[in-house]
Design a protein around this motif. Structure first.
Motif, PDB file in Angstrom:
ATOM      1  N   LEU A 196       0.864  -1.409   0.044  1.00  0.00           N
ATOM      2  CA  LEU A 196      -0.001   0.076   0.095  1.00  0.00           C
ATOM      3  C   LEU A 196       0.917   1.194  -0.109  1.00  0.00           C
ATOM      4  CD1 LEU A 196      -2.804  -0.853   2.510  1.00  0.00           C
ATOM      5  CD2 LEU A 196      -3.099  -0.687   0.064  1.00  0.00           C
ATOM      6  N   ALA A 197       1.995   1.211   0.577  1.00  0.00           N
ATOM      7  CA  ALA A 197       2.852   2.447   0.727  1.00  0.00           C
ATOM      8  C   ALA A 197       3.466   2.634  -0.606  1.00  0.00           C
ATOM      9  CB  ALA A 197       4.043   2.230   1.610  1.00  0.00           C
ATOM     10  N   ALA A 198       3.838   1.736  -1.465  1.00  0.00           N
ATOM     11  CA  ALA A 198       4.494   1.648  -2.627  1.00  0.00           C
ATOM     12  C   ALA A 198       3.382   2.222  -3.759  1.00  0.00           C
ATOM     13  CB  ALA A 198       5.133   0.469  -3.041  1.00  0.00           C
ATOM     14  N   ASN A 199       2.091   1.808  -3.556  1.00  0.00           N
ATOM     15  CA  ASN A 199       0.956   2.247  -4.312  1.00  0.00           C
ATOM     16  C   ASN A 199       0.978   3.593  -4.114  1.00  0.00           C
ATOM     17  OD1 ASN A 199       0.473  -0.026  -5.789  1.00  0.00           O
ATOM     18  ND2 ASN A 199      -0.692  -0.909  -4.168  1.00  0.00           N
ATOM     19  N   SER A 200       0.910   3.987  -2.899  1.00  0.00           N
ATOM     20  CA  SER A 200       0.644   5.517  -2.450  1.00  0.00           C
ATOM     21  C   SER A 200       1.793   6.542  -3.215  1.00  0.00           C
ATOM     22  CB  SER A 200       0.655   5.725  -0.938  1.00  0.00           C
ATOM     23  OG  SER A 200       0.466   6.926  -0.896  1.00  0.00           O
ATOM     24  N   ALA A 201       3.086   5.974  -2.946  1.00  0.00           N
ATOM     25  CA  ALA A 201       4.197   6.560  -3.628  1.00  0.00           C
ATOM     26  C   ALA A 201       4.373   6.732  -5.256  1.00  0.00           C
ATOM     27  CB  ALA A 201       5.529   5.866  -3.030  1.00  0.00           C
ATOM     28  N   ARG A 202       3.626   5.564  -5.949  1.00  0.00           N
ATOM     29  CA  ARG A 202       3.609   5.801  -7.315  1.00  0.00           C
ATOM     30  C   ARG A 202       2.291   6.420  -7.762  1.00  0.00           C
ATOM     31  NH1 ARG A 202       5.489   0.325  -6.799  1.00  0.00           N
ATOM     32  NH2 ARG A 202       3.610  -0.484  -6.897  1.00  0.00           N
ATOM     33  N   LYS A 203       1.682   7.205  -6.945  1.00  0.00           N
ATOM     34  CA  LYS A 203       0.536   7.752  -7.452  1.00  0.00           C
ATOM     35  C   LYS A 203       0.657   9.085  -8.150  1.00  0.00           C
ATOM     36  CE  LYS A 203      -4.061   9.635  -5.836  1.00  0.00           C
ATOM     37  NZ  LYS A 203      -5.010   9.976  -4.599  1.00  0.00           N
ATOM     38  N   SER A 204       0.085   9.060  -9.633  1.00  0.00           N
ATOM     39  CA  SER A 204       0.532  10.347 -10.189  1.00  0.00           C
ATOM     40  C   SER A 204      -1.041  11.148 -10.514  1.00  0.00           C
ATOM     41  CB  SER A 204       1.137  10.110 -11.743  1.00  0.00           C
ATOM     42  OG  SER A 204       2.561   9.342 -11.272  1.00  0.00           O
ATOM     43  N   SER A 205      -1.088  12.053 -10.908  1.00  0.00           N
ATOM     44  CA  SER A 205      -2.051  12.958 -11.433  1.00  0.00           C
ATOM     45  C   SER A 205      -2.140  13.804 -12.778  1.00  0.00           C
ATOM     46  CB  SER A 205      -2.221  13.838 -10.320  1.00  0.00           C
ATOM     47  OG  SER A 205      -2.663  13.452  -9.026  1.00  0.00           O
ATOM     48  N   LEU A 206      -3.260  13.806 -13.382  1.00  0.00           N
ATOM     49  CA  LEU A 206      -3.217  14.399 -14.672  1.00  0.00           C
ATOM     50  C   LEU A 206      -4.133  15.485 -14.531  1.00  0.00           C
ATOM     51  CD1 LEU A 206      -2.417  14.615 -17.664  1.00  0.00           C
ATOM     52  CD2 LEU A 206      -4.021  13.106 -18.203  1.00  0.00           C
ATOM     53  N   VAL A 207      -4.369  16.534 -14.698  1.00  0.00           N
ATOM     54  CA  VAL A 207      -5.232  17.733 -14.286  1.00  0.00           C
ATOM     55  C   VAL A 207      -5.635  18.458 -15.777  1.00  0.00           C
ATOM     56  CG1 VAL A 207      -5.676  19.975 -13.040  1.00  0.00           C
ATOM     57  CG2 VAL A 207      -4.214  18.071 -12.153  1.00  0.00           C
ATOM     58  N   ILE A 208      -6.703  18.389 -16.142  1.00  0.00           N
ATOM     59  CA  ILE A 208      -7.016  18.902 -17.241  1.00  0.00           C
ATOM     60  C   ILE A 208      -8.117  19.976 -17.089  1.00  0.00           C
ATOM     61  CG2 ILE A 208      -8.190  18.308 -19.586  1.00  0.00           C
ATOM     62  CD1 ILE A 208      -7.350  15.567 -19.385  1.00  0.00           C
ATOM     63  N   ALA A 209      -7.697  21.242 -17.386  1.00  0.00           N
ATOM     64  CA  ALA A 209      -8.828  22.348 -17.334  1.00  0.00           C
ATOM     65  C   ALA A 209      -9.465  22.576 -18.541  1.00  0.00           C
ATOM     66  CB  ALA A 209      -8.061  23.576 -16.672  1.00  0.00           C
ATOM     67  N   THR A 210     -11.056  22.728 -18.621  1.00  0.00           N
ATOM     68  CA  THR A 210     -11.557  22.965 -19.870  1.00  0.00           C
ATOM     69  C   THR A 210     -12.388  24.392 -19.637  1.00  0.00           C
ATOM     70  OG1 THR A 210     -13.531  21.539 -19.117  1.00  0.00           O
ATOM     71  CG2 THR A 210     -11.430  20.561 -20.236  1.00  0.00           C
ATOM     72  N   ASP A 211     -13.117  24.682 -20.444  1.00  0.00           N
ATOM     73  CA  ASP A 211     -14.260  25.746 -20.400  1.00  0.00           C
ATOM     74  C   ASP A 211     -15.470  25.322 -19.563  1.00  0.00           C
ATOM     75  OD1 ASP A 211     -15.066  23.953 -22.145  1.00  0.00           O
ATOM     76  OD2 ASP A 211     -16.216  25.672 -23.565  1.00  0.00           O
ATOM     77  N   ARG A 212     -15.580  24.134 -19.005  1.00  0.00           N
ATOM     78  CA  ARG A 212     -16.572  23.572 -18.402  1.00  0.00           C
ATOM     79  C   ARG A 212     -16.273  23.033 -17.380  1.00  0.00           C
ATOM     80  NH1 ARG A 212     -20.774  20.713 -22.899  1.00  0.00           N
ATOM     81  NH2 ARG A 212     -21.354  22.681 -23.872  1.00  0.00           N
TER      82      ARG A 212
END
Length: 307
Positions: A196-212
């Protein structure tokens, strides 16, 4: 009959009327006319008015309700037609598809006209959500990718599972968002905690901002027990970021030059926790119910025995 009585028709005592000529009875006899019908009292007229006005009022109410229902149906139809027109216009403005990919449990499409479609997955799903004909076209404003600083959990702690994995991995996870519940943390194997600690450390995010909207996606999916980070999806995210910036006309920025001393400092391993730090972590875990009284006493004893 008195002689003073004027000429006219008078009752003859047999139910008929006989004509008196003013001097004597004649042979003329007739049946009296029926009496005129009585005029109804005013109350009856009011009752008639009330009785006839009630159906008219009911009909008026029903007519108004019907008008409201028809207007609501017309408004819904107009809204759907407007949404369909907007979807078609945005689809034409989007142009050709540049690239698409699956990140975590979400699917993303980038279009050359600067538009994007996002089928955002729901947390806890194990399969990616697919894009359909109804998935809206959104004008892309920005797209960015955030990766963890390290892909490996801290393995510097040595000793028993309670001293090492529980104190280091579990406390780190709890401070980052309490991914473990008290019921499942107690008695969990050290290997499971480390995973679980390894999975938490490998968590990445993709943030997409749009007009909506602003879509915040992660590279995790649920494996039936807990969320699993999919490191291989980071490559997909980077490709989506490149494509998004390309259609927005944003060129990739060169990597900044970092001094050798700064790199050396960043690469230096973190200092090992002191005995006081470990005792405080044990106390916090015990107070929150993560460790039972016996587990807390055993871990504390082992730490003090190592002095």
């Amino acid at each position: 009959m008195s002689e003073q009585a004027p000429a006219g028709w008078y009752p003859d005592g047999s139910g008929s009327e006989r004509y008196w000529d003013g001097a004597a009875w004649t042979a003329h006899v007739r049946t009296p006319a029926p009496p005129a019908p009585a005029t109804p009292p005013p109350s009856s007229a009011v009752a008639v008015v009330v009785a006839t006005s009630e159906p008219a009022a009911s009909a008026n109410v029903i007519s108004k309700l019907g008008s409201v229902v028809k207007k609501a149906a017309a408004d819904r139809k107009a809204t759907k037609e407007e949404e369909a027109r907007d979807h078609s216009e945005r689809a034409r403005a989007a142009g050709a598809l540049v690239t698409s990919g699956v990140f975590g449990i979400s699917t993303v499409e980038i279009y050359e006209g600067g538009y994007v479609r996002v089928a955002e997955g729901r947390e806890g799903n194990s399969r990616a959500t697919e894009i359909t004909k109804a998935t809206p076209f959104e004008r892309l404003r920005s797209i960015s990718f955030a990766s963890p600083e390290t892909d490996k959990p801290d393995s510097s702690a040595a000793g028993s599972p309670i001293e090492g994995a529980v104190m280091q991995a579990m406390s780190g996870i709890m401070k980052g968002g309490k991914l473990l519940t008290k019921g499942t943390a107690i008695g969990m194997a050290a290997s499971g905690v480390a995973q679980l600690a390894a999975n938490s450390a490998r968590k990445s995010s993709l943030v997409i901002a749009t007009d909506r909207a602003i879509h915040t996606l992660t590279n995790q999916k649920h494996n039936g027990v807990y969320n699993v980070s999919q490191k291989e999806h980071n490559t997909v995210a980077l490709a989506l970021v490149d494509a998004g910036n390309s259609v927005l006309g944003i060129s990739a920025e060169p990597e900044p030059q970092v001094a050798v001393e700064a790199i050396a400092v960043a690469a230096a391993p973190p200092a090992a926790p002191t005995l006081s730090d470990r005792l405080r972590e044990l106390s916090v875990l015990h107070q929150e119910g993560i460790l039972s009284d016996d587990e807390f006493s055993a871990a504390k004893g082992k730490l003090l025995a190592g002095l």
